[in-house]
Scaffold this active site. Structure first.
Site, PDB file in Angstrom:
ATOM      1  N   GLU A  81       0.829  -1.212   0.000  1.00 38.76           N
ATOM      2  CA  GLU A  81       0.000   0.000   0.000  1.00 38.76           C
ATOM      3  C   GLU A  81       0.865   1.264   0.000  1.00 38.76           C
ATOM      4  OE1 GLU A  81      -3.817   1.820   2.466  1.00 38.76           O
ATOM      5  OE2 GLU A  81      -2.355   0.565   3.518  1.00 38.76           O
ATOM      6  N   LYS A 160      -9.797   2.426  -2.661  1.00 37.85           N
ATOM      7  CA  LYS A 160     -10.046   1.920  -1.309  1.00 37.85           C
ATOM      8  C   LYS A 160     -11.441   2.323  -0.839  1.00 37.85           C
ATOM      9  CE  LYS A 160      -7.634   1.730   3.168  1.00 37.85           C
ATOM     10  NZ  LYS A 160      -6.420   2.233   3.866  1.00 37.85           N
ATOM     11  N   CYS A 206      -5.893  -2.776   2.309  1.00 34.13           N
ATOM     12  CA  CYS A 206      -5.663  -2.615   3.743  1.00 34.13           C
ATOM     13  C   CYS A 206      -6.945  -2.718   4.576  1.00 34.13           C
ATOM     14  CB  CYS A 206      -4.930  -1.298   3.995  1.00 34.13           C
ATOM     15  SG  CYS A 206      -4.062  -1.232   5.592  1.00 34.13           S
TER      16      CYS A 206
END
Length: 345
Positions: A81, A160, A206
């Site tokens: 990330e 994300k 994540c």
């Protein structure tokens, strides 16, 4: 499955940020050297088998390799990330890139990191899951993962979905952790699937891994692999990194790869937990790295997902009339129900 085999004799570039900006020219050269020289596998043509190898390389990234007639063909590499910039909200807009549309090639002027990854994918005839970079779109900034095919084209782009907004108090066992991505970032609004040569994969970033509903939706759409570039910290990482990777593997009966950068040696930098991990569809940890850079090779078989799903057929045993997630607000407190409805909008 073969056990993980360390390959400490390979040349190692710097494990720090590999941004191609002028201030990081040496790191850019290191990434090119790494991509070209670290892999012990030959490149070539030919139809890949269903069995693939995962190679954890410098910085905790993955290489995915397919076996064909005894040859090892490099198929894919996955980054961690925010691989192009320091992991802090104050840097996201500064390091932001304007990414091209799906199917197009990035330019050096608008997206130097994406251009670098595109060139590497084309040069080495590999797929690249480019971790994530800060993406600029109008006045918004997204935490975005691009997937490049062997022609260097962007074939998928995941923004994300769940932003990392937490405020964890310190205890005698763990340090405090406060982070609010939403101060700068905007959330994505869609799921992302990629049809690789060997199987379909779902992409998250994540904090997305904390939401089993998202993983189950990806599995329902045909994913056998779930790939999460991530950078857990020293508070949440020790407690939840492996638990979540195994949990999502068990929920979905998929392989789950959680790919982290290695931990910085500078205590002033964001301290990533590291521990890049691969879990199989039986929720067993196939390999887990430490926080330092290294190389491991693991052989996996995507058809194992099919076998586990046949043996433990949970997808056919769900009682959707009883517990479709968040579909029934009838028994909720009115205020809670109203907040949930607003969040859906």
């Amino acid at each position: 499955l073969k056990h993980a085999t360390p390959r400490s004799s390979f040349p190692r570039p710097t494990p720090r940020c590999l941004c191609p900006r002028p201030c990081h020219r040496k790191r850019r050269q290191a990434l090119r050297f790494w991509a070209a020289a670290v892999s012990p596998f030959r490149r070539g043509s030919g139809r890949p088998c269903s069995r693939v190898d995962f190679e954890v390389v410098e910085g905790g990234s993955w290489r995915i390799c397919s076996a064909d007639d005894g040859k090892r063909l490099l198929q894919c590499q996955v980054q961690g990330e925010m691989m192009s910039c320091p992991y802090a909200t104050k840097f996201f807009r500064e390091y932001g890139e304007r990414l091209p549309k799906q199917g197009e090639l990035p330019s050096e002027a608008d997206a130097p990191t994406a251009k670098l990854l595109s060139d590497l994918a084309k040069e080495h005839n590999v797929w690249i899951v480019g971790g994530s970079v800060p993406e600029l779109d109008g006045d918004k900034v997204y935490n975005t993962c691009c997937v490049f095919d062997t022609k260097g084209q962007i074939v998928a782009r995941h923004r994300k979905v769940h932003l990392f907004d937490i405020d964890v108090a310190a205890t005698d066992k763990r340090p405090a952790m406060k982070f609010k991505e939403s101060d700068v970032l905007s959330a994505g609004e869609s799921l992302t699937l990629v049809d690789f040569p060997w199987c379909r994969a779902g992409i998250g970033i994540c904090y997305d891994v904390r939401f089993p509903e998202m993983a189950l939706a990806l599995r329902k759409r045909g994913a056998k692999f779930l790939i999460y570039p991530g950078a857990f910290n020293m508070t949440t990482g020790p407690a939840h990194w492996q638990v979540l990777s195994r949990g999502r593997a068990n929920d979905t009966q998929c392989y789950v790869a959680m790919v982290s950068p290695s931990r910085s040696t500078d205590p002033k930098d964001y301290q990533a937990w590291g521990h890049t991990t691969l879990v199989n569809p039986w929720a067993e940890v196939v390999v887990e790295a430490e926080h330092e850079a290294g190389v491991w090779v693991v052989e996996v078989d995507p058809s194992e997902a099919d076998r586990i799903r046949e043996q433990v057929p949970t997808s056919y045993q769900k009682k959707e009339d009883l517990y479709v997630p968040y579909a029934d607000d009838a028994d909720e407190d009115a205020a809670v129900g109203e907040r949930r409805k607003r969040a859906r909008m």
